[in-house]
Design a protein around this motif. Structure first.
Motif, mmCIF file in Angstrom:
data_model
loop_
_atom_site.group_PDB
_atom_site.id
_atom_site.type_symbol
_atom_site.label_atom_id
_atom_site.label_comp_id
_atom_site.label_asym_id
_atom_site.label_seq_id
_atom_site.Cartn_x
_atom_site.Cartn_y
_atom_site.Cartn_z
ATOM 1 N N GLY A 193 37.095 33.177 39.757
ATOM 2 C CA GLY A 193 36.383 34.337 39.215
ATOM 3 C C GLY A 193 36.879 35.657 39.785
ATOM 4 N N LEU A 194 37.234 35.666 41.080
ATOM 5 C CA LEU A 194 37.711 36.902 41.696
ATOM 6 C C LEU A 194 39.055 37.319 41.118
ATOM 7 N N THR A 195 39.915 36.359 40.848
ATOM 8 C CA THR A 195 41.212 36.688 40.253
ATOM 9 C C THR A 195 41.039 37.348 38.892
ATOM 10 N N GLU A 196 40.115 36.833 38.109
ATOM 11 C CA GLU A 196 39.869 37.429 36.793
ATOM 12 C C GLU A 196 39.252 38.825 36.920
ATOM 13 N N SER A 197 38.324 38.995 37.848
ATOM 14 C CA SER A 197 37.657 40.300 38.007
ATOM 15 C C SER A 197 38.627 41.360 38.484
ATOM 16 N N VAL A 198 39.513 41.002 39.417
ATOM 17 C CA VAL A 198 40.452 41.981 39.969
ATOM 18 C C VAL A 198 41.373 42.531 38.894
ATOM 19 N N LEU A 199 41.634 41.761 37.869
ATOM 20 C CA LEU A 199 42.530 42.221 36.802
ATOM 21 C C LEU A 199 41.889 43.277 35.913
ATOM 22 N N VAL A 200 40.550 43.363 35.912
ATOM 23 C CA VAL A 200 39.868 44.228 34.948
ATOM 24 C C VAL A 200 39.024 45.315 35.621
ATOM 25 N N LEU A 201 38.110 44.925 36.485
ATOM 26 C CA LEU A 201 37.061 45.834 36.940
ATOM 27 C C LEU A 201 37.549 46.955 37.858
#
Length: 911
Positions: free
Chosen positions: A357-365
């Motif tokens: 989940g952190l990898t996905e969030s770092v790409l966007v937020l």
């Protein structure tokens, strides 16, 4: 776990990540933009507020007392001119930075001017000589030359006069005069020849160089009968030295004007402190005159209250955005619950889920937070808020992976049972929130507001906690009546009411509804406080002018009332009599009564009430003011007395309500007995800061009274009354009173002041922080309403899957489309109404709790701000509830259409 795999998942769940990115961007934009816009509006309001002050109030003037210098003094004017820069260097740095223009003047005390060419009909003329900086640049010669040499070859002092002075005096360039100092017997003791060498006209009559008193651009009228006109002429430094060494008393002044454009809101505290230190550090022998610190202190008080309000509003919006972000992350995690369960079934650990989940969030937020910071940084103003943006971006990035950990928990078992009970953890959290909110409110009321220029954590957190606590209580309470209604509906025909109320009574969407309540509470808080401030300003204007027009002056001829009543548009007039400082006596003989100076106001109660009624002003006039006393001393006049004065009357033994031992007042030579009839905290026409006042009915004096009462003011009611016409009538009435012989040889009366209630109201509404208030209320009301609708959409979507399954089963059992819409409406109506109305009630009650610590009277001239739900606000809340209900139904219908209700019954289908 590769980056490319994370990019593919972000793309696959693009809608969820887009929603999270938008919420993060809006949060960063709010954190960045609000301080910048507030700084710009504050600076603009401060500059406009200072510029609107009278120019005399913006001046810092050092001056010496008139003195006679030794006959051998040399270069006196030039030497003292050097102190213009010296005095400025001694000022505190914060004061030096806001100094704009500066002037130095050396002047002689006015002496008697005589000459063969003076107009004989002008009477006595006194002339003062002034040497000053910047004169040739501020004026243009229309005749002759500038007095550059100072003294002519024949020994006459050169002088130049303004054309507006030389013309009325009937003199021209080249005329010679004598300037003489007179003794008590009007005999000359010091005489000096003078020659008018030039006549000038100002380039700009509004320039600050002409603001010194007495003025140079006109003849100053006599102060009393037999006094001379006063004129001021310009001379060179040598001419001034010649007059000074001849024995003419001289004085010097150094004047510095505050430039509004140089004042910044960030240095306001330092500037106020620097102005306070000026008088303590002034050189010996100089007097300092300045009044700019008073309006600056008032602005600082208003600014502190406005920033407090803005902090409360911003905290509500940020808390709402945080709740929306959490709801969006939970909704996205629920949609991916099967994915996370599969990861765990294959041996994945908690760290694996967090890392994914952190990898996905770092790409966007983080990118969304940076975009919000960049957009907010393009707005004018100071304050980037970068560290808070970084904190918000970090928290927003951590929310989705943390929400993924709880994605599959709590989904086993029946969720459609009416008697479902809350877990112990949930109850503990709710009770903790309630206790903390109550404790925070208690401590805030006990401690009050801290005005140290920083954000008060307790103040901004208590409203959020109270809104959350109220939402939890409402959401715990509202299912019970619905369950009773469901039982009653079960015995009736039809299934729509029964099923709708049964499902609405389960209250399964607590989290989204708490956010709805918080958002609506923020919007309602803004509406209630804004309406209260407007009402308070209306009351302040009505207190200052309890009619349409108010006239304040000295004594007027009695027939001035009839003259005002005859003006076009005037419907009613009442006279007033004000004595600003009167010491009550203990008896008719004038024995001191032990009571200090008191403001006395005499009104004709019946006419005063009629004027207020015709002007549409709600002014309570007690009956005791409507019936005048005889004014002969037989019956004491009933008086409205302030609490502070009533206490002094009690201590002095003059408070007998039956009048056996009245207090006595000397009103324009008439001894009037008064008794305390009622104690009132305030009365119209009495300034908010006056705590010792007394209001009397206008006494009916006998016809042969030696001193008939003369009004000192009037209150008018009318439509489109011309203030200029009112000013002409009252000025003539004041002159008639002076010519009547009642006052002889006294000082010249001051110019009457004409105030309109609309002008007073506009001044209160146009205060320096009004733009900041409007900005705060606008973003709070609009932002709270929009975020409330968005939170309501989350509340609808949170139960969309369960409702879809129920509707699909009922449709297969023969439920019609109309019954389906009715069922949806019955289920969502309690949800929407409870959340919106709870938020509105909380928003209306928050000002009641916070008013003592918000400092709202700073926006209304000291008048208390009433807090209540206006009819317009009630209509707005009901309209918002209807809009929210329609929005909720539309969101549910669109969601059902997207999910295709026929597919949600498939085994294992996760929609």
């Amino acid at each position: 776990m590769s980056v490319f795999g994370a990019v593919r998942r972000v793309r696959a769940y693009g809608g969820h990540f887009l929603l999270l990115a938008v919420l993060t961007l809006v949060t960063a934009l709010l954190i960045t933009a609000v301080p910048r816009v507030a700084d710009r509006l504050t600076g603009q309001g401060l500059r406009e507020y200072v510029a609107a002050q009278p120019v005399a109030r913006r001046d810092l003037t050092y001056a010496t007392q008139p003195e006679v210098v030794p006959p051998l003094a040399q270069r006196l004017a030039a030497t003292r001119a050097l102190e213009l820069a010296t005095l400025e260097r001694r000022m505190p740095t914060a004061v030096q930075q806001v100094i704009g223009e500066r002037w130095y003047a050396a002047q002689t005390y006015p002496a008697r001017l005589t000459g063969p060419r003076l107009a004989a009909d002008k009477g006595l003329i006194d002339l003062g000589l002034r040497s000053m900086t910047g004169m040739p640049e501020a004026a243009t010669l229309v005749a002759g030359r500038w007095p550059e040499q100072g003294v002519t070859e024949q020994g006459a002092i050169e002088v130049a006069l303004a054309d507006s002075v030389a013309g009325p005096l009937g003199v021209t360039a080249g005329d010679r005069f004598r300037l003489a100092i007179l003794d008590q017997n009007k005999k000359p003791i010091t005489v000096r020849e003078m020659e008018l060498v030039g006549v000038f006209t100002p380039r700009d009559r509004r320039a600050g160089i002409w603001d010194s008193l007495p003025g140079m651009l006109g003849l100053t009228p006599p102060e009393g009968d037999g006094d001379p006109f006063v004129a001021v002429g310009y001379t060179a430094e040598d001419g001034f030295d010649a007059a000074a060494t001849a024995g003419f008393p001289v004085s010097f002044s150094w004047r510095y004007r505050i430039a509004p454009a140089e004042i910044a809101a960030g240095q306001l505290s330092d500037l106020i402190g620097g102005l306070a230190a000026l008088d303590r550090a002034r050189p010996a022998g100089l007097t300092l005159t300045q009044g700019v610190d008073i309006p600056l202190r008032r602005f600082a008080e208003s600014l502190a209250a406005a920033r407090t309000l803005l902090a409360v509003i911003a905290a509500g919006l940020l808390a709402t955005l945080a709740g929306l972000t959490l709801l969006a992350a939970r909704l996205a995690a629920r949609r991916r619950a099967t994915e996370y369960a599969l990861i765990r079934a294959r041996g994945g650990s908690t760290v694996t889920v967090l890392r994914r989940g952190l990898t996905e969030s770092v790409l966007v937020l983080p990118l969304a937070a940076g975009a919000g910071w960049l957009l907010g940084g393009r707005l004018p103003g100071a304050g980037t808020g970068l560290r808070w943006v970084l904190l918000a971006g970090l928290l927003a990035t951590l929310v989705p992976p943390l929400a993924a950990l709880t994605a599959g928990r709590g989904t086993g078992g029946r969720t459609d049972l009416v008697g479902a009970r809350a877990t112990a953890l949930r109850r503990t959290v709710e009770v903790t929130v309630l206790v903390i909110a109550a404790l925070g409110a208690f401590l805030l009321r006990r401690r009050g507001l801290t005005l140290d220029g920083t954000v008060d954590p307790l103040l901004v957190s208590v409203p959020v906690l109270l809104a959350v606590a109220a939402a939890l209580l409402a959401l715990r309470a509202y299912p019970w009546p619905l369950r009773l209604l469901s039982r009653a509906a079960a015995r009736a025909r039809g299934s729509v009411a029964f099923l709708g109320t049964a499902r609405a009574g389960r209250a399964a969407t607590t989290g989204p509804l708490v956010v709805v309540v918080l958002a609506i509470a923020t919007a309602a808080f803004c509406g209630v406080v804004a309406a209260g401030i407007e009402t308070g300003r209306d009351r302040a204007a009505a207190r200052a002018v309890p009619g349409d027009v108010l006239v304040v002056g000295e004594r007027f001829a009695p027939d001035t009332t009839e003259g005002l009543a005859g003006l076009p548009g005037v419907r009613a007039v009442t006279p007033l009599l004000t004595v600003p400082g009167e010491r009550p006596y203990a008896d008719r003989a004038g024995r001191f009564g032990g009571v200090g100076e008191t403001r006395v106001l005499l009104v004709d109660g019946a006419r005063f009430a009629d004027v207020a009624r015709r002007a549409g002003v709600a002014v309570p006039v007690p009956d005791l003011l409507r019936t005048p006393g005889d004014g002969t001393g037989g019956t004491p006049l009933p008086a409205l007395v302030s609490p502070a004065l009533a206490a002094e009357f009690t201590a002095a033994g003059l408070a007998d309500r039956d009048g056996r031992r009245p207090a006595w007042l000397d009103v324009q030579g008439n001894r009037l007995p008064v008794r305390t009839a009622a104690v009132v905290a305030g009365f119209p026409l009495v300034d908010q800061g006056v705590d010792r006042f007394l209001v009397l009915p206008w006494p009916a004096l006998p016809a042969d009274a030696p001193n008939p009462l003369a009004p000192t003011g009037f209150v008018l009611a009318g439509d489109r009354v011309d203030p200029a016409a009112v000013a002409r009538v009252v000025e003539e009435g004041q002159r008639r009173y002076q010519r009547a012989g009642t006052v002889n040889g006294g000082d010249r009366p001051r110019q009457p002041t004409v105030l309109t209630r609309s002008a007073v109201r506009a001044e209160l509404g146009g205060s320096g922080v009004n733009g900041l208030l409007v900005f705060g209320f606008t973003i709070g009301a609009v932002g709270g309403g929009l975020l409330g609708l968005l939170a309501l959409a989350f509340a609808v979507l949170a139960g969309a899957r369960a409702r879809g399954q129920v509707l699909s089963r009922l449709r297969t059992m023969g439920l019609s489309r109309g019954q389906w819409r009715g069922l949806l409406l019955v289920e969502l109506t309690p949800l929407v109404l409870v959340s919106v109305l709870t938020g509105a009630v909380v928003g209306a009650l928050l000002p009641v709790l916070l008013t003592p610590v918000l400092g709202l009277p700073a926006f209304t001239g000291g008048v208390a701000v009433p807090v209540r739900f206006e009819p317009g606000l009630v209509a707005g809340v009901l309209g918002l509830a209807l809009l929210a209900l329609g929005f909720a139904v539309a969101v549910e219908a669109l969601n059902n259409r997207r999910l295709r209700l026929g597919e949600v019954l498939r085994l294992g289908e996760e929609s």
